[in-house]
Design an enzyme around this catalytic site. Structure first.
Site, PDB file in Angstrom:
ATOM      1  N   THR A   1       0.819  -1.217   0.000  1.00 12.47           N
ATOM      2  CA  THR A   1       0.000   0.000   0.000  1.00 12.47           C
ATOM      3  C   THR A   1       0.854   1.268   0.000  1.00 12.47           C
ATOM      4  OG1 THR A   1      -0.103  -0.087   2.413  1.00 12.47           O
ATOM      5  CG2 THR A   1      -1.930  -1.101   1.209  1.00 12.47           C
TER       6      THR A   1
ATOM      7  N   GLY B   1      -1.778   7.000  -1.168  1.00  9.94           N
ATOM      8  CA  GLY B   1      -2.235   8.379  -0.999  1.00  9.94           C
ATOM      9  C   GLY B   1      -1.860   9.248  -2.196  1.00  9.94           C
ATOM     10  N   CYS B   2      -0.600   9.126  -2.648  1.00 11.51           N
ATOM     11  CA  CYS B   2      -0.136   9.903  -3.807  1.00 11.51           C
ATOM     12  C   CYS B   2      -0.954   9.519  -5.041  1.00 11.51           C
ATOM     13  CB  CYS B   2       1.340   9.624  -4.090  1.00 11.51           C
ATOM     14  SG  CYS B   2       2.391   9.858  -2.657  1.00 11.51           S
TER      15      CYS B   2
HETATM   16  N1  LIG Z   1      -5.566  -2.026   2.056  1.00 14.92           N
HETATM   17  C1  LIG Z   1      -6.337  -1.165   1.374  1.00 14.92           C
HETATM   18  N2  LIG Z   1      -7.405  -1.619   0.661  1.00 14.92           N
HETATM   19  C2  LIG Z   1      -8.181  -0.776  -0.035  1.00 14.92           C
HETATM   20  N3  LIG Z   1      -7.992   0.537  -0.084  1.00 14.92           N
HETATM   21  C3  LIG Z   1      -6.957   1.068   0.613  1.00 14.92           C
HETATM   22  C4  LIG Z   1      -6.075   0.248   1.383  1.00 14.92           C
HETATM   23  N4  LIG Z   1      -5.126   1.046   1.944  1.00 14.92           N
HETATM   24  C5  LIG Z   1      -5.406   2.297   1.549  1.00 14.92           C
HETATM   25  N5  LIG Z   1      -6.509   2.332   0.765  1.00 14.92           N
HETATM   26  C6  LIG Z   1      -7.119   3.491   0.133  1.00 14.92           C
HETATM   27  O1  LIG Z   1      -6.091   4.202  -0.522  1.00 14.92           O
HETATM   28  C7  LIG Z   1      -6.327   5.592  -0.443  1.00 14.92           C
HETATM   29  C8  LIG Z   1      -5.130   6.269   0.231  1.00 14.92           C
HETATM   30  O2  LIG Z   1      -5.311   6.194   1.622  1.00 14.92           O
HETATM   31  P1  LIG Z   1      -4.167   6.083   2.700  1.00 14.92           P
HETATM   32  O3  LIG Z   1      -4.824   6.307   4.008  1.00 14.92           O
HETATM   33  O4  LIG Z   1      -3.414   4.816   2.509  1.00 14.92           O
HETATM   34  O5  LIG Z   1      -3.254   7.299   2.277  1.00 14.92           O
HETATM   35  P2  LIG Z   1      -1.789   7.658   2.689  1.00 14.92           P
HETATM   36  O6  LIG Z   1      -1.515   7.198   4.098  1.00 14.92           O
HETATM   37  O7  LIG Z   1      -1.623   9.076   2.401  1.00 14.92           O
HETATM   38  O8  LIG Z   1      -0.918   6.767   1.672  1.00 14.92           O
HETATM   39  P3  LIG Z   1       0.680   6.889   1.399  1.00 14.92           P
HETATM   40  O9  LIG Z   1       1.235   7.814   2.389  1.00 14.92           O
HETATM   41  O10 LIG Z   1       1.201   5.473   1.524  1.00 14.92           O
HETATM   42  O11 LIG Z   1       0.810   7.367   0.015  1.00 14.92           O
HETATM   43  C9  LIG Z   1      -7.622   5.745   0.320  1.00 14.92           C
HETATM   44  O12 LIG Z   1      -8.703   5.835  -0.578  1.00 14.92           O
HETATM   45  C10 LIG Z   1      -7.697   4.490   1.136  1.00 14.92           C
HETATM   46  O13 LIG Z   1      -9.017   4.179   1.498  1.00 14.92           O
HETATM   47  C1  LIG Z   2       8.490  11.429  -1.930  1.00 18.01           C
HETATM   48  C2  LIG Z   2       7.325  10.942  -1.160  1.00 18.01           C
HETATM   49  N1  LIG Z   2       6.170  11.597  -1.254  1.00 18.01           N
HETATM   50  C3  LIG Z   2       5.080  11.159  -0.570  1.00 18.01           C
HETATM   51  C4  LIG Z   2       5.150  10.056   0.228  1.00 18.01           C
HETATM   52  C5  LIG Z   2       3.942   9.603   1.018  1.00 18.01           C
HETATM   53  O1  LIG Z   2       3.571   8.357   0.713  1.00 18.01           O
HETATM   54  C6  LIG Z   2       6.390   9.384   0.305  1.00 18.01           C
HETATM   55  N2  LIG Z   2       6.538   8.272   1.074  1.00 18.01           N
HETATM   56  N3  LIG Z   2       7.450   9.851  -0.397  1.00 18.01           N
HETATM   57 MG   LIG Z   3      -0.046  10.166   2.122  1.00 14.40          MG
END
Ligand SMILES: Nc1ncnc2c1ncn2[C@@H]1O[C@H](COP(=O)(O)OP(=O)(O)OP(=O)(O)O)[C@@H](O)[C@H]1O
Ligand SMILES: Cc1ncc(CO)c(N)n1
Ligand SMILES: [Mg+2]
Length: 552
Positions: A265, A269-270
Site C-alpha cells: 500500500t 495516498g499519492c
Molecule cells: N488495504 C487497502 N485496501 C483498499 N484501499 C486502501 C487500502 N489502503 C489504503 N486504501 C485506500 O487508498 C487511499 C489512500 O489512503 P491512505 O490512508 O493509505 O493514504 P496515505 O496514508 O496518504 O498513503 P501513502 O502515504 O502510503 O501514500 C484511500 O482511498 C484508502 O481508502
Molecule cells: C516522496 C514521497 N512523497 C510522498 C510520500 C507519502 O507516501 C512518500 N513516502 N514519499
Molecule cells: Mg499520504
C-alpha cells in the site's frame, strides 16, 4: 447536516461555485469546449512574428509538485504512473529527492526553493496545465513559492495531498509547513486529502479513532478554507473496510471499499490524489473524480496484492494492473510454444453431461492424463456459468503448466484471463481478436485451405487448427479435407498446425506419422465421450508421443 452513505444512496447533484479567483471548478462543458478549440494566432515578439498553432488534440494535463521516491512506490513516480494509467499527461516539479525503499526513508535532499520556482515557471509559462496536484512540500519557502506561482498562473483545480509523515513514520514536512498549509495553501485548494495522521496534525493533534472522528475532522479542516475535504481511512485501525470521508461543505459521503489484504500500500495516498487530479483534468465533477480515483486504487491494490518488491514492511503496487496477468502466466516459460499442440483437448458440454462430468472434472482428468493444451468449447453455456467454469479450469490447467484457450468467446477469455482463444472462419476476425486481446495472448484459427492459413498468419494468429480430417459427429455440415488436404495446408502454412476432426486412438498415430510437420492432434470425442477421461487421455498421449518420436 445530512450524512450520506455513498454505497447505498444516490449522490446529490454537486454544484461547484465559481466565486473564487484562484481556481476552478468550471463545468464539464466549459472544459470540453476549451479542449476542442482550435487556435491559430500570430504573436509579436521583438518585432518578429511567430505562428502559434494549438492542436485540438489536447490531452488533459496534471502538474504534480512533489518529492521523488527512489523506490518508485510513492511521490513523483507514483504520480507519473497514476496519470499515465488514467491517460492524462503529467508534468513534474520536484521539491525534494528522497532515498527511500520499502523499509523507510533513508535520506531527504530538499531542492533549493529558487530551483523549485524555476521548474514551476518553466512548466506553467509554457504548457497548458489543467490541474495542479501537490505532494511532499518539504519547506515553508517551497510552499510559498508554489502559492505565488498558482496566483500568477491560475489553473482549473488544485488538489492538495498534505504529505507530512510517510507510512514508515519518517517526517517528510515539518511543523512550519503545517502552518503554511493551514494559512496559505488550503484556502486555495479545491480538495485536500489528508490521511488520519495528517488530518490530526492539521487539527492540533486531535486523536482520530473512528469514522465519526473522521467526519468531525473533515468539517474542521473544511473551515480552514479548502472547498472539499477527503479524510482517508487507509490507516484506520481494526477496519474491514477502507473508508474515506468526503465533505463538500454541505454533505458528508462515506466512500467505502473492501480493504485489500496486502502489504503493497505504499503510495496509495499519492496515487489517489493524482487520480483525482487526472479525473478533474478530464472535466469530471469533484465527487465523481474522488469515487473513480478510489475505485482505481482499490483495483490496483487487488491486482498487485501478492506482488513482492523489496524486503520491507510496505511494498509498491502496480499502477497498470498488469501484474496479475504476469504472475498467473509466469508458470509458462514462453508465451506460446508450438509443441503444446501435441495433444490438444477440446471440451464438449453435451458429452460431459452424458457422462455426468463437470467441466472442471473433465479438464482435470484430461490434463492429468497428458493433454498439452485445452480449449473450452461451451456452445450452450450461460455466459456467467462459462466464466465461472473457465476460471476454475484455468487454475487447474496452470497447475499443470498447460495453457487454456476459449473457443470463440473473446469476452470470456478476457474476463477469466485465459491464455488465448480459438476462432473459426465465421467468428471474430483474427486481426480484431488480436487487437482486443493484445500481443501476449494465444490465437488459433480454424483453416481448411492454404489461403486461409496464409491469411491467419497475416492477421496475427499463433497456430492453425486444420480439418476436419475425417468425418465427425461433433461438427455438423463440416466439409472433410482428408489427409491430403491436411498435408497441403501443413506444407504451405507458416504457422504451426494441429489436425482436428474424427481423430482418436485408432488413427492418431497414423496421422502424426504421415504428415511430416504436423505439431499435434486435437480431439473431442476420443477424450470426452468416454467414461474415464483420464485413462483415454493417457492412452492417446502415449500413441501420439510415440508417433512423433518415430518421425524424428
Ligand atoms: N488495504 C487497502 N485496501 C483498499 N484501499 C486502501 C487500502 N489502503 C489504503 N486504501 C485506500 O487508498 C487511499 C489512500 O489512503 P491512505 O490512508 O493509505 O493514504 P496515505 O496514508 O496518504 O498513503 P501513502 O502515504 O502510503 O501514500 C484511500 O482511498 C484508502 O481508502
Ligand atoms: C516522496 C514521497 N512523497 C510522498 C510520500 C507519502 O507516501 C512518500 N513516502 N514519499
Ligand atoms: Mg499520504
Amino acid at each position: 447536516m445530512t450524512f450520506a452513505l455513498y454505497s447505498l444512496q444516490v449522490a446529490p447533484l454537486v454544484v461547484f461555485r465559481q466565486d473564487r479567483n484562484s481556481s476552478f471548478l468550471s463545468s464539464n462543458s466549459d472544459s470540453n469546449q476549451k479542449s476542442k478549440m482550435h487556435v491559430s494566432m500570430t504573436m509579436q515578439t521583438d518585432g518578429a512574428s511567430t505562428n502559434i498553432h494549438t492542436s485540438h488534440n489536447k490531452i488533459p494535463h496534471v502538474l504534480t509538485v512533489a518529492g521523488s521516491d527512489s523506490g518508485s512506490g510513492a511521490g513523483i513516480q507514483a504520480d507519473l504512473k497514476a496519470c499515465a494509467a488514467r491517460r492524462v499527461y503529467c508534468s513534474t516539479v520536484i521539491t525534494a529527492v528522497t532515498a527511500q525503499n520499502t523499509v523507510g526513508v533513508q535520506g531527504v535532499n530538499i531542492m533549493p526553493e529558487d530551483f523549485v520556482a524555476e521548474q514551476l515557471r518553466s512548466v506553467l509559462s509554457d504548457m497548458h496545465v489543467d490541474v495542479v496536484k501537490t505532494g511532499m512540500l518539504p519547506s515553508l519557502n517551497i510552499l510559498k513559492v508554489l502559492c505565488q506561482n498558482l496566483r500568477e498562473f491560475p489553473v482549473k483545480a488544485l488538489v492538495v495531498d498534505p504529505v507530512m509523515v510517510s507510512t514508515s513514520g519518517d517526517v517528510l514536512a515539518g511543523p512550519s509547513v503545517l502552518a503554511g498549509f493551514r494559512e496559505e495553501l488550503l484556502p486555495m485548494a479545491d480538495i485536500v486529502t489528508p490521511n488520519i495522521k495528517e488530518a490530526s496534525a492539521l487539527l492540533n493533534n486531535v486523536p482520530l479513532k473512528s469514522v465519526s472522528d473522521m467526519r468531525d475532522a473533515a468539517k474542521l479542516i473544511h473551515e480552514l478554507g479548502p472547498r472539499n475535504v477527503l479524510v482517508k481511512g487507509g490507516d484506520l485501525p481494526d477496519s474491514l473496510d477502507s473508508i474515506d470521508v468526503f465533505f463538500d461543505g454541505e454533505e458528508f459521503y462515506e466512500l467505502c471499499s473492501l480493504r485489500v489484504n496486502t502489504r503493497n500500500t505504499h503510495g496509495t495516498g499519492c496515487t489517489l490524489a493524482s487520480s483525482i487530479a487526472a479525473e478533474l483534468a478530464k472535466g469530471s465533477s469533484m465527487l465523481s473524480a474522488v469515487k473513480v480515483a478510489k475505485r482505481y486504487v482499490e483495483t490496483a491494490l487487488n491486482y498487485s496484492k501478492d506482488l513482492l518488491i523489496g524486503n520491507g514492511a510496505q511494498g509498491p503496487f502496480d499502477h497498470f494492473l498488469a501484474l496479475k496477468n504476469i504472475t498467473q502466466n509466469s508458470c509458462r516459460q514462453d508465451r506460446f510454444n508450438p509443441n503444446d499442440l501435441l495433444l490438444y483437448a477440446v471440451t464438449d458440454s453435451s458429452m460431459n453431461r452424458k457422462w455426468g462430468h463437470s467441466i472442471a472434472e473433465a479438464v482435470r482428468a484430461a490434463v492429468e492424463g497428458g493433454a498439452t493444451i485445452v480449449q473450452l468449447r461451451e456452445k450452450d453455456a450461460e455466459t456467467r456459468d462459462f466464466v465461472d467454469a473457465a476460471k476454475v479450469c484455468l487454475e487447474i490447467c496452470h497447475s499443470f503448466r498447460v495453457p487454456l484457450l476459449i473457443n470463440d468467446r473473446i469476452d470470456v477469455a478476457l474476463a477469466c484471463n485465459a491464455d488465448g482463444v480459438h476462432v473459426g472462419q465465421s467468428d471474430m476476425p483474427t486481426h480484431l481478436a488480436r487487437s482486443l486481446l493484445g500481443p501476449e495472448k494465444i490465437i488459433g484459427v480454424s483453416c481448411k485451405t492454404p489461403e486461409q492459413a496464409e491469411q491467419a498468419w497475416i492477421d496475427g494468429a499463433d497456430y492453425i487448427g486444420c480439418g476436419g480430417v475425417y468425418p465427425t459427429n461433433t461438427k455438423a455440415n463440416n466439409r472433410t479435407i482428408g489427409l491430403d488436404g491436411l498435408r497441403e495446408v501443413c506444407q504451405a502454412s507458416k504457422l504451426p498446425v494441429v489436425a482436428i476432426g474424427g481423430i482418436g486412438l485408432s488413427n492418431a498415430g497414423a496421422v502424426m506419422e504421415s504428415v511430416p510437420n504436423l505439431k499435434g492432434v486435437a480431439v473431442v470425442s476420443a477424450l470426452f465421450d468416454r467414461e474415464c477421461v483420464l485413462s483415454e487421455t493417457r492412452n492417446l498421449h502415449a500413441v501420439i508421443r510415440e508417433a512423433a518420436l518415430s518421425r524424428k
